[in-house]
Design a protein around this motif. Structure first.
Motif, PDB file in Angstrom:
ATOM      1  N   THR A  78      50.675  -9.325 -15.765  1.00 28.49           N
ATOM      2  CA  THR A  78      50.094  -9.000 -17.068  1.00 28.49           C
ATOM      3  C   THR A  78      48.656  -9.493 -17.179  1.00 28.49           C
ATOM      4  N   ILE A  79      48.421 -10.723 -16.749  1.00 24.92           N
ATOM      5  CA  ILE A  79      47.066 -11.276 -16.795  1.00 24.92           C
ATOM      6  C   ILE A  79      46.137 -10.515 -15.859  1.00 24.92           C
ATOM      7  N   SER A  80      46.606 -10.197 -14.659  1.00 24.27           N
ATOM      8  CA  SER A  80      45.774  -9.465 -13.697  1.00 24.27           C
ATOM      9  C   SER A  80      45.355  -8.117 -14.262  1.00 24.27           C
ATOM     10  N   GLN A  81      46.266  -7.469 -14.960  1.00 19.61           N
ATOM     11  CA  GLN A  81      45.977  -6.146 -15.517  1.00 19.61           C
ATOM     12  C   GLN A  81      45.073  -6.222 -16.742  1.00 19.61           C
ATOM     13  N   ARG A  82      45.369  -7.154 -17.650  1.00 18.66           N
ATOM     14  CA  ARG A  82      44.651  -7.190 -18.929  1.00 18.66           C
ATOM     15  C   ARG A  82      43.313  -7.887 -18.855  1.00 18.66           C
ATOM     16  N   ARG A  83      43.239  -8.989 -18.117  1.00 19.20           N
ATOM     17  CA  ARG A  83      42.007  -9.777 -18.090  1.00 19.20           C
ATOM     18  C   ARG A  83      41.046  -9.342 -16.987  1.00 19.20           C
ATOM     19  N   ARG A  85      41.541  -6.277 -15.241  1.00 22.38           N
ATOM     20  CA  ARG A  85      41.589  -4.819 -15.128  1.00 22.38           C
ATOM     21  C   ARG A  85      41.974  -4.374 -13.712  1.00 22.38           C
ATOM     22  N   THR A  89      50.719  -3.936  -9.686  1.00 21.04           N
ATOM     23  CA  THR A  89      52.063  -3.554 -10.085  1.00 21.04           C
ATOM     24  C   THR A  89      53.137  -4.405  -9.406  1.00 21.04           C
TER      25      THR A  89
END
Length: 217
Positions: A78-83, A85, A89
């Motif tokens: 979640t952090i890798s995706q949101r913070r 970008r 997966t």
């Protein structure tokens, strides 16, 4: 503390959960290796002194801690995706690591041509009161109080710290006590990596077969 390029102060596990992970994993640690990946490395005592074990989701030794591992993996992705970008997966097998007195890991980065990774994370299982030294240091991020020295971070128990895998980092020598942690890596999918390389050489083997561990979570 705000650190450029690093996400900190993410409390994921409580002390009881951390201790459960330690007591479950510690009996299975072996000498850590250096190389493209934990399964494809070599022992280099001048570069790294620690012990570790990989946690696979189908390993019966670690059945009782799988909910805690999945909880940590979900937070990391979640952090890798949101913070950052990053289109992350999945993660590779999670590494449980033990640093005893005098153990260390010299400067290194987690991503390489053989093992391309988007992001990395460290979750400290030990209380800062249980050991001295053993700080996570980033070579190219200077200490805000000493502009000439790399920053050294003491991660709180149960805290997850996330950073780009291309950042050069180290674990400073443990001078007293024991330091336990989980280490996670989010790999670049083989298809994406081959596309980014912009190569038409079809004889080249997929990245996964060149040394990268299987994507497991």
């Amino acid at each position: 503390m705000t650190i450029p390029g690093v996400v900190t102060e993410l409390q994921i596990l409580d002390p009881q959960e951390c201790n459960h992970l330690i007591t479950t994993c510690q009996p299975f640690v072996e000498t850590s290796k250096v190389g493209p990946s934990p399964n494809h490395g070599r022992v280099e005592p001048e570069s790294r002194q620690s012990k570790s074990v990989l946690i696979n989701p189908d390993d019966s030794r670690f059945t009782s801690i799988q909910p805690l591992i999945q909880k940590t993996v979900n937070a990391f992705l979640t952090i890798s995706q949101r913070r950052f970008r990053y289109p992350t997966t999945h993660v590779e097998a999670v590494q449980f690591t033990e640093y005893l007195e005098t153990d260390f890991y010299t400067w290194h980065m987690d991503s390489s041509p053989e093992t391309p990774r988007f992001s990395s994370a460290s979750l400290c299982l030990s209380s800062p009161c249980d050991y001295k030294g053993g700080d996570l240091s980033f070579r190219d991020i200077l200490d805000p109080d000493d502009k000439k020295e790399p920053i050294k971070i003491k991660i709180a128990q149960g805290e997850l710290l996330v950073f780009p895998s291309l950042l050069v980092h180290s674990i400073t020598p443990v001078t007293q006590g024991k330091r336990y942690s989980l280490v996670l890596w989010a790999p670049v999918p083989p298809d994406d990596y081959q596309q980014n390389r912009n190569t038409t050489d079809q004889s080249e083997k997929p990245v996964m077969s060149q040394g990268q561990d299987p994507i497991l979570f």
